[in-house]
Scaffold this active site. Structure first.
Site, mmCIF file in Angstrom:
data_model
loop_
_atom_site.group_PDB
_atom_site.id
_atom_site.type_symbol
_atom_site.label_atom_id
_atom_site.label_comp_id
_atom_site.label_asym_id
_atom_site.label_seq_id
_atom_site.Cartn_x
_atom_site.Cartn_y
_atom_site.Cartn_z
ATOM 1 N N GLN A 23 -34.543 7.087 -8.870
ATOM 2 C CA GLN A 23 -35.862 7.700 -8.690
ATOM 3 C C GLN A 23 -36.915 7.035 -9.582
ATOM 4 O O GLN A 23 -38.038 6.828 -9.174
ATOM 5 C CB GLN A 23 -35.731 9.185 -9.039
ATOM 6 C CG GLN A 23 -37.020 9.952 -9.047
ATOM 7 C CD GLN A 23 -37.295 10.566 -7.692
ATOM 8 O OE1 GLN A 23 -36.657 10.230 -6.706
ATOM 9 N NE2 GLN A 23 -38.253 11.456 -7.644
ATOM 10 N N SER A 25 -36.060 4.223 -11.696
ATOM 11 C CA SER A 25 -35.554 2.990 -12.301
ATOM 12 C C SER A 25 -34.951 2.015 -11.298
ATOM 13 O O SER A 25 -34.645 2.381 -10.157
ATOM 14 C CB SER A 25 -34.462 3.382 -13.297
ATOM 15 O OG SER A 25 -33.576 4.276 -12.664
ATOM 16 N N GLU A 26 -34.787 0.791 -11.796
ATOM 17 C CA GLU A 26 -34.045 -0.219 -11.039
ATOM 18 C C GLU A 26 -32.998 -0.787 -11.974
ATOM 19 O O GLU A 26 -33.234 -0.909 -13.182
ATOM 20 C CB GLU A 26 -34.981 -1.323 -10.572
ATOM 21 C CG GLU A 26 -35.919 -0.824 -9.491
ATOM 22 C CD GLU A 26 -36.746 -1.912 -8.853
ATOM 23 O OE1 GLU A 26 -36.900 -2.983 -9.469
ATOM 24 O OE2 GLU A 26 -37.227 -1.674 -7.733
ATOM 25 N N LYS A 41 -31.333 -1.832 -17.098
ATOM 26 C CA LYS A 41 -32.030 -0.755 -16.389
ATOM 27 C C LYS A 41 -33.498 -0.819 -16.766
ATOM 28 O O LYS A 41 -33.840 -0.825 -17.951
ATOM 29 C CB LYS A 41 -31.408 0.580 -16.818
ATOM 30 C CG LYS A 41 -31.923 1.771 -16.075
ATOM 31 C CD LYS A 41 -30.956 2.915 -16.298
ATOM 32 C CE LYS A 41 -31.409 4.174 -15.625
ATOM 33 N NZ LYS A 41 -30.350 5.144 -15.483
ATOM 34 N N ASP A 139 -26.261 15.685 -17.341
ATOM 35 C CA ASP A 139 -26.292 15.357 -15.908
ATOM 36 C C ASP A 139 -24.915 14.886 -15.432
ATOM 37 O O ASP A 139 -24.787 13.842 -14.804
ATOM 38 C CB ASP A 139 -27.364 14.286 -15.647
ATOM 39 C CG ASP A 139 -27.736 14.200 -14.173
ATOM 40 O OD1 ASP A 139 -27.371 15.114 -13.398
ATOM 41 O OD2 ASP A 139 -28.395 13.207 -13.784
HETATM 42 N N1 LIG Z 1 -24.106 0.595 -16.214
HETATM 43 C C1 LIG Z 1 -24.061 0.469 -14.893
HETATM 44 N N2 LIG Z 1 -23.120 -0.301 -14.312
HETATM 45 C C2 LIG Z 1 -23.067 -0.443 -12.973
HETATM 46 N N3 LIG Z 1 -23.908 0.169 -12.106
HETATM 47 C C3 LIG Z 1 -24.873 0.952 -12.630
HETATM 48 C C4 LIG Z 1 -25.002 1.146 -14.034
HETATM 49 N N4 LIG Z 1 -26.038 1.987 -14.253
HETATM 50 C C5 LIG Z 1 -26.524 2.309 -13.030
HETATM 51 N N5 LIG Z 1 -25.839 1.694 -12.063
HETATM 52 C C6 LIG Z 1 -26.056 1.820 -10.616
HETATM 53 O O1 LIG Z 1 -27.418 1.586 -10.341
HETATM 54 C C7 LIG Z 1 -27.907 2.529 -9.397
HETATM 55 C C8 LIG Z 1 -29.184 3.159 -9.887
HETATM 56 O O2 LIG Z 1 -28.891 3.850 -11.076
HETATM 57 P P1 LIG Z 1 -29.974 4.695 -11.811
HETATM 58 O O3 LIG Z 1 -29.313 5.257 -13.012
HETATM 59 O O4 LIG Z 1 -31.211 3.884 -12.002
HETATM 60 O O5 LIG Z 1 -30.388 5.807 -10.794
HETATM 61 P P2 LIG Z 1 -29.547 7.011 -10.209
HETATM 62 O O6 LIG Z 1 -28.893 7.738 -11.322
HETATM 63 O O7 LIG Z 1 -28.698 6.509 -9.095
HETATM 64 O O8 LIG Z 1 -30.680 7.887 -9.606
HETATM 65 P P3 LIG Z 1 -31.658 8.830 -10.365
HETATM 66 O O9 LIG Z 1 -32.034 8.197 -11.661
HETATM 67 O O10 LIG Z 1 -32.771 8.904 -9.409
HETATM 68 O O11 LIG Z 1 -30.880 10.094 -10.555
HETATM 69 C C9 LIG Z 1 -26.801 3.528 -9.131
HETATM 70 O O12 LIG Z 1 -26.230 3.232 -7.883
HETATM 71 C C10 LIG Z 1 -25.794 3.270 -10.201
HETATM 72 O O13 LIG Z 1 -24.493 3.417 -9.718
#
Ligand SMILES: Nc1ncnc2c1ncn2[C@@H]1O[C@H](COP(=O)(O)OP(=O)(O)OP(=O)(O)O)[C@@H](O)[C@H]1O
Length: 304
Positions: A23, A25-26, A41, A139
């Site tokens: 939501q 982040s990328e 991130k 969370d």
């Molecule tokens: N440390 C990591 N290693 C591998 N994949 C990751 C890691 N952190 C996040 N991701 C992947 O990146 C994607 C985006 O993660 P992000 O934490 O930005 O958002 P989210 O938790 O999916 O959504 P929101 O923040 O909206 O709840 C997810 O599919 C997550 O599985």
């Protein structure tokens, strides 16, 4: 592992590919100078509520950087560049628990109890460690439990959500995760360590039932709140899953936070059951004699 202490280090990270989008982040897979794979991130700072939230968020990230545990995604570094908050994280290369659950559901198979404990014991170790450092996750849900190709489960995405704009965050949490919200969170009476325990109980249930305890087809938010308040969830099949599994769930998903287990108690049960499923002798159950502290309607254990 190379430590990243300076914003300049960001330039030395080689971006491999984008691995996801949230939501706010990328997330990118990157390589450092030593060729190690990491996750980067990037969070838009304008999504933060206000200056105080930004400062508090930075402080929280500094706390998260101190966490060093096999079952928690490491937070290596963070810096702000061009109005973006960059967080360098340990990468998990084999997806997350929600993907595993979806896979079993799609194939009409249940996760064997042995696998449930294999992952759950790791999750509960990570959580007990966090709580011992007086940090809440906020969370816990299957999508935030990452799995490595070696089968190691790691708690990630530690809840920074509260620092984002109330409007966006509330709207998002209703779309995203209301199934795991504890009664005290629903009633806005305050998140606490026991709220994490409620969520971890929901997670344990979902690993066995392949759906949230409070899931319902076409259910509106009001009906969900009522279900959660009444702790109304379908029992797990007793011919497939052990009584210990069901008891642990009921000691986590109970309305009164004071009657829920704490993270240490959860980890003790998980360790016992994990050892048992590995064919090792059952370690002594420390809760067997704890009747005075046992929630009246929820026996702590009745070993078969
Ligand atoms: N440390 C990591 N290693 C591998 N994949 C990751 C890691 N952190 C996040 N991701 C992947 O990146 C994607 C985006 O993660 P992000 O934490 O930005 O958002 P989210 O938790 O999916 O959504 P929101 O923040 O909206 O709840 C997810 O599919 C997550 O599985």
């Amino acid at each position: 592992m190379t430590q990243f202490l300076q914003a300049e280090d960001l330039a030395s990270l080689e971006v491999d590919k984008k691995i996801g989008k949230g939501q706010f982040s990328e997330v990118y897979r990157v390589k450092n100078k030593a060729g190690e794979c990491l996750a980067l991130k990037k969070i838009q700072l304008h999504a933060m509520k206000d200056k105080k939230s930004k400062d508090d968020c930075m402080k929280e990230i500094d706390l998260l950087k101190q966490l060093e545990h096999e079952n928690i995604i490491r937070y290596y570094a963070s810096f702000v560049v061009d109005k973006e908050l960059n967080i360098v994280l340990e990468i998990a290369d084999a997806g997350d628990l929600s993907r595993l659950i979806r896979h079993f559901k799609k194939n009409h198979r249940l996760l064997p109890e042995k696998s449930v404990w294999k992952y759950f014991v790791q999750i509960s170790r990570g959580l007990a460690y966090m709580h011992s450092k007086r940090i809440m996750h906020r969370d816990i849900k299957p999508a935030n439990v990452f799995i490595t190709s070696q089968g190691v489960a790691k708690l990630g995405d530690l809840g920074l959500g509260r620092f984002f704009s109330t409007q966006t965050y509330k709207a998002h949490s209703i779309v995203g995760t209301p199934y795991y919200m504890s009664p005290e969170r629903m009633n806005e009476t305050g998140y606490n360590f026991k709220s994490d325990i409620w969520s971890v109980g929901c997670l344990l249930y979902e690993m066995a039932a392949l759906q949230s305890p409070f899931f319902g087809e076409k259910m509106n938010l009001y009906a969900l709140v009522k279900k959660i308040e009444k702790c109304e969830y379908p029992p797990l099949p007793s011919n497939i899953y052990s009584q210990q599994l069901r008891l642990l769930i009921s000691n986590c998903i109970c309305n009164d936070p004071n009657k829920r287990f704490d993270a240490e108690q959860v980890v003790i049960i998980a360790e016992r059951m994990h050892a048992h499923c590995q064919g090792l002798p059952l370690p002594e159950n420390p809760f067997q004699q704890r009747n005075s502290e046992t929630p009246s309607n929820q026996p702590i254990s009745s070993e078969s």
